[in-house]
Scaffold this motif. Sequence first.
Motif, PDB file in Angstrom:
ATOM      1  N   ARG A  86       0.833  -1.219   0.000  1.00 24.94           N
ATOM      2  CA  ARG A  86       0.000   0.000   0.000  1.00 24.94           C
ATOM      3  C   ARG A  86       0.860   1.259   0.000  1.00 24.94           C
ATOM      4  O   ARG A  86       0.533   2.253  -0.647  1.00 24.94           O
ATOM      5  N   ALA A  87       1.968   1.215   0.742  1.00 27.36           N
ATOM      6  CA  ALA A  87       2.868   2.385   0.800  1.00 27.36           C
ATOM      7  C   ALA A  87       3.479   2.673  -0.573  1.00 27.36           C
ATOM      8  O   ALA A  87       3.756   3.818  -0.918  1.00 27.36           O
ATOM      9  N   ILE A  88       3.646   1.615  -1.378  1.00 31.17           N
ATOM     10  CA  ILE A  88       4.251   1.781  -2.702  1.00 31.17           C
ATOM     11  C   ILE A  88       3.195   2.156  -3.750  1.00 31.17           C
ATOM     12  O   ILE A  88       3.364   3.109  -4.511  1.00 31.17           O
ATOM     13  N   LEU A  89       2.100   1.407  -3.795  1.00 32.42           N
ATOM     14  CA  LEU A  89       1.096   1.583  -4.852  1.00 32.42           C
ATOM     15  C   LEU A  89       0.034   2.627  -4.526  1.00 32.42           C
ATOM     16  O   LEU A  89      -0.604   3.169  -5.423  1.00 32.42           O
ATOM     17  N   GLY A  90      -0.164   2.864  -3.234  1.00 32.18           N
ATOM     18  CA  GLY A  90      -1.190   3.809  -2.804  1.00 32.18           C
ATOM     19  C   GLY A  90      -0.696   5.246  -2.801  1.00 32.18           C
ATOM     20  O   GLY A  90       0.347   5.561  -3.372  1.00 32.18           O
ATOM     21  N   SER A  91      -1.461   6.108  -2.152  1.00 34.54           N
ATOM     22  CA  SER A  91      -1.091   7.531  -2.087  1.00 34.54           C
ATOM     23  C   SER A  91      -1.364   8.059  -0.685  1.00 34.54           C
ATOM     24  O   SER A  91      -2.358   7.696  -0.067  1.00 34.54           O
ATOM     25  N   PRO A  92      -0.487   8.932  -0.175  1.00 33.30           N
ATOM     26  CA  PRO A  92      -0.731   9.544   1.131  1.00 33.30           C
ATOM     27  C   PRO A  92      -1.829  10.611   1.051  1.00 33.30           C
ATOM     28  O   PRO A  92      -2.354  11.059   2.068  1.00 33.30           O
ATOM     29  N   LEU A  93      -2.175  11.022  -0.180  1.00 37.93           N
ATOM     30  CA  LEU A  93      -3.200  12.049  -0.362  1.00 37.93           C
ATOM     31  C   LEU A  93      -4.598  11.457  -0.289  1.00 37.93           C
ATOM     32  O   LEU A  93      -4.811  10.307  -0.660  1.00 37.93           O
ATOM     33  N   SER A  94      -5.541  12.237   0.177  1.00 35.84           N
ATOM     34  CA  SER A  94      -6.932  11.788   0.211  1.00 35.84           C
ATOM     35  C   SER A  94      -7.475  11.682  -1.207  1.00 35.84           C
ATOM     36  O   SER A  94      -6.905  12.244  -2.147  1.00 35.84           O
ATOM     37  N   ILE A  95      -8.585  10.980  -1.352  1.00 34.38           N
ATOM     38  CA  ILE A  95      -9.251  10.866  -2.657  1.00 34.38           C
ATOM     39  C   ILE A  95      -9.568  12.259  -3.204  1.00 34.38           C
ATOM     40  O   ILE A  95      -9.335  12.556  -4.379  1.00 34.38           O
ATOM     41  N   GLU A  96     -10.101  13.134  -2.351  1.00 29.99           N
ATOM     42  CA  GLU A  96     -10.502  14.488  -2.763  1.00 29.99           C
ATOM     43  C   GLU A  96      -9.284  15.290  -3.253  1.00 29.99           C
ATOM     44  O   GLU A  96      -9.351  15.977  -4.277  1.00 29.99           O
ATOM     45  N   ALA A  97      -8.177  15.186  -2.506  1.00 33.43           N
ATOM     46  CA  ALA A  97      -6.964  15.922  -2.892  1.00 33.43           C
ATOM     47  C   ALA A  97      -6.431  15.428  -4.226  1.00 33.43           C
ATOM     48  O   ALA A  97      -5.997  16.225  -5.069  1.00 33.43           O
ATOM     49  N   ARG A  98      -6.490  14.128  -4.434  1.00 32.03           N
ATOM     50  CA  ARG A  98      -6.016  13.566  -5.709  1.00 32.03           C
ATOM     51  C   ARG A  98      -6.907  14.024  -6.860  1.00 32.03           C
ATOM     52  O   ARG A  98      -6.424  14.314  -7.950  1.00 32.03           O
ATOM     53  N   TYR A  99      -8.190  14.088  -6.600  1.00 32.68           N
ATOM     54  CA  TYR A  99      -9.125  14.549  -7.638  1.00 32.68           C
ATOM     55  C   TYR A  99      -8.834  16.011  -7.995  1.00 32.68           C
ATOM     56  O   TYR A  99      -8.770  16.383  -9.170  1.00 32.68           O
ATOM     57  N   GLN A 100      -8.623  16.840  -6.960  1.00 36.98           N
ATOM     58  CA  GLN A 100      -8.315  18.254  -7.185  1.00 36.98           C
ATOM     59  C   GLN A 100      -7.022  18.431  -7.975  1.00 36.98           C
ATOM     60  O   GLN A 100      -6.885  19.370  -8.760  1.00 36.98           O
ATOM     61  N   ASP A 101      -6.075  17.498  -7.763  1.00 38.95           N
ATOM     62  CA  ASP A 101      -4.788  17.573  -8.461  1.00 38.95           C
ATOM     63  C   ASP A 101      -4.827  16.900  -9.832  1.00 38.95           C
ATOM     64  O   ASP A 101      -3.792  16.783 -10.498  1.00 38.95           O
ATOM     65  N   GLY A 102      -6.017  16.434 -10.228  1.00 39.86           N
ATOM     66  CA  GLY A 102      -6.149  15.783 -11.535  1.00 39.86           C
ATOM     67  C   GLY A 102      -5.580  14.384 -11.583  1.00 39.86           C
ATOM     68  O   GLY A 102      -5.269  13.858 -12.659  1.00 39.86           O
ATOM     69  N   LEU A 103      -5.432  13.755 -10.396  1.00 42.71           N
ATOM     70  CA  LEU A 103      -4.830  12.418 -10.328  1.00 42.71           C
ATOM     71  C   LEU A 103      -5.867  11.307 -10.247  1.00 42.71           C
ATOM     72  O   LEU A 103      -5.515  10.133 -10.183  1.00 42.71           O
ATOM     73  N   MET A 104      -7.128  11.682 -10.230  1.00 40.58           N
ATOM     74  CA  MET A 104      -8.190  10.687 -10.092  1.00 40.58           C
ATOM     75  C   MET A 104      -9.413  11.129 -10.872  1.00 40.58           C
ATOM     76  O   MET A 104      -9.737  12.319 -10.914  1.00 40.58           O
ATOM     77  N   SER A 105     -10.100  10.174 -11.480  1.00 44.14           N
ATOM     78  CA  SER A 105     -11.279  10.503 -12.280  1.00 44.14           C
ATOM     79  C   SER A 105     -12.490  10.787 -11.387  1.00 44.14           C
ATOM     80  O   SER A 105     -12.555  10.312 -10.251  1.00 44.14           O
ATOM     81  N   ARG A 106     -13.422  11.549 -11.917  1.00 44.07           N
ATOM     82  CA  ARG A 106     -14.647  11.872 -11.162  1.00 44.07           C
ATOM     83  C   ARG A 106     -15.437  10.601 -10.858  1.00 44.07           C
ATOM     84  O   ARG A 106     -15.986  10.447  -9.772  1.00 44.07           O
ATOM     85  N   GLU A 107     -15.472   9.663 -11.817  1.00 49.50           N
ATOM     86  CA  GLU A 107     -16.210   8.412 -11.612  1.00 49.50           C
ATOM     87  C   GLU A 107     -15.624   7.604 -10.452  1.00 49.50           C
ATOM     88  O   GLU A 107     -16.366   7.032  -9.648  1.00 49.50           O
ATOM     89  N   ALA A 108     -14.292   7.570 -10.360  1.00 53.17           N
ATOM     90  CA  ALA A 108     -13.638   6.838  -9.269  1.00 53.17           C
ATOM     91  C   ALA A 108     -13.979   7.462  -7.917  1.00 53.17           C
ATOM     92  O   ALA A 108     -14.237   6.760  -6.940  1.00 53.17           O
ATOM     93  N   VAL A 109     -13.988   8.781  -7.869  1.00 49.04           N
ATOM     94  CA  VAL A 109     -14.327   9.499  -6.632  1.00 49.04           C
ATOM     95  C   VAL A 109     -15.762   9.161  -6.206  1.00 49.04           C
ATOM     96  O   VAL A 109     -16.026   8.874  -5.031  1.00 49.04           O
ATOM     97  N   GLU A 110     -16.672   9.162  -7.170  1.00 50.50           N
ATOM     98  CA  GLU A 110     -18.084   8.872  -6.868  1.00 50.50           C
ATOM     99  C   GLU A 110     -18.269   7.434  -6.405  1.00 50.50           C
ATOM    100  O   GLU A 110     -19.004   7.174  -5.442  1.00 50.50           O
ATOM    101  N   LEU A 111     -17.607   6.498  -7.069  1.00 52.92           N
ATOM    102  CA  LEU A 111     -17.721   5.089  -6.674  1.00 52.92           C
ATOM    103  C   LEU A 111     -17.135   4.860  -5.281  1.00 52.92           C
ATOM    104  O   LEU A 111     -17.700   4.130  -4.471  1.00 52.92           O
ATOM    105  N   PHE A 112     -15.999   5.519  -5.010  1.00 56.11           N
ATOM    106  CA  PHE A 112     -15.375   5.360  -3.691  1.00 56.11           C
ATOM    107  C   PHE A 112     -16.327   5.826  -2.594  1.00 56.11           C
ATOM    108  O   PHE A 112     -16.471   5.154  -1.567  1.00 56.11           O
ATOM    109  N   ALA A 113     -16.980   6.960  -2.810  1.00 54.38           N
ATOM    110  CA  ALA A 113     -17.924   7.499  -1.811  1.00 54.38           C
ATOM    111  C   ALA A 113     -19.065   6.511  -1.566  1.00 54.38           C
ATOM    112  O   ALA A 113     -19.468   6.281  -0.415  1.00 54.38           O
ATOM    113  N   LEU A 114     -19.569   5.900  -2.628  1.00 51.70           N
ATOM    114  CA  LEU A 114     -20.666   4.923  -2.497  1.00 51.70           C
ATOM    115  C   LEU A 114     -20.210   3.664  -1.769  1.00 51.70           C
ATOM    116  O   LEU A 114     -20.938   3.122  -0.931  1.00 51.70           O
ATOM    117  N   ILE A 115     -19.005   3.203  -2.084  1.00 52.16           N
ATOM    118  CA  ILE A 115     -18.476   1.999  -1.419  1.00 52.16           C
ATOM    119  C   ILE A 115     -18.247   2.280   0.065  1.00 52.16           C
ATOM    120  O   ILE A 115     -18.561   1.460   0.929  1.00 52.16           O
TER     121      ILE A 115
END
Length: 225
Positions: A86-115
Amino acid sequence: MKEYKVHTYEEAIEVIREIGFLPLAKLIPNYPSLDSITAKEHWYTGSELDPWLWRAKFPGDGSAAYGKFVKKKSVLLSTELLPFYRAILGSPLSIEARYQDGLMSREAVELFALIKENEGIDTRVLRVEAGMKDKEKKKLFDNALLELQGSMDICVSGTKAKTNDAGEKNGWSSTSFETMNYWAKNHRIDDSQIEKEEAKMKVRDHFASICSNEAMKAFNKIFGL
């Protein structure tokens, strides 16, 4: 590398603990996969010796984390090495921060919130809840799930049988998902922050002690060792 031959679920757990990383199908050269160390005739039989059914048991009882974490392929990860992966493949940033930085798609953010709101949610239900049931949205949905698994934000929690109105099994089982934090907490896995370089050193030393040079090259590439 040592040769493995597995007949039972318990033996498979021991192999995962020993090698730390077991793909379901061939992924790493000169390295085992669940289908290479089990008997072909047991697959898809529905018996207790069926490795296809085991894949849902591992995350269910906390024996291993399961998901498409690497190269969009299904792998089983030992709980001991999970925090390092997880330390290698994951990110220390929150989902929201990654989305703001353009590192995550809107669909992924929405699915994560639902899960996160519905831990252990069935894929079919998730797709409906996300408003992505239409055929043309399937690819977006699948890609968002792959994105969240690749960043180790979610994992497979098991499978759920499809049933009819009478409660009888009707059709194929579907995958269910949990957030990785929820899964790790439920199975008492250490989630303390590990430095990425420390994690890489641990993973490098582990695979160097068990792998051929060819397999080690593949792991170096996957984990950026």
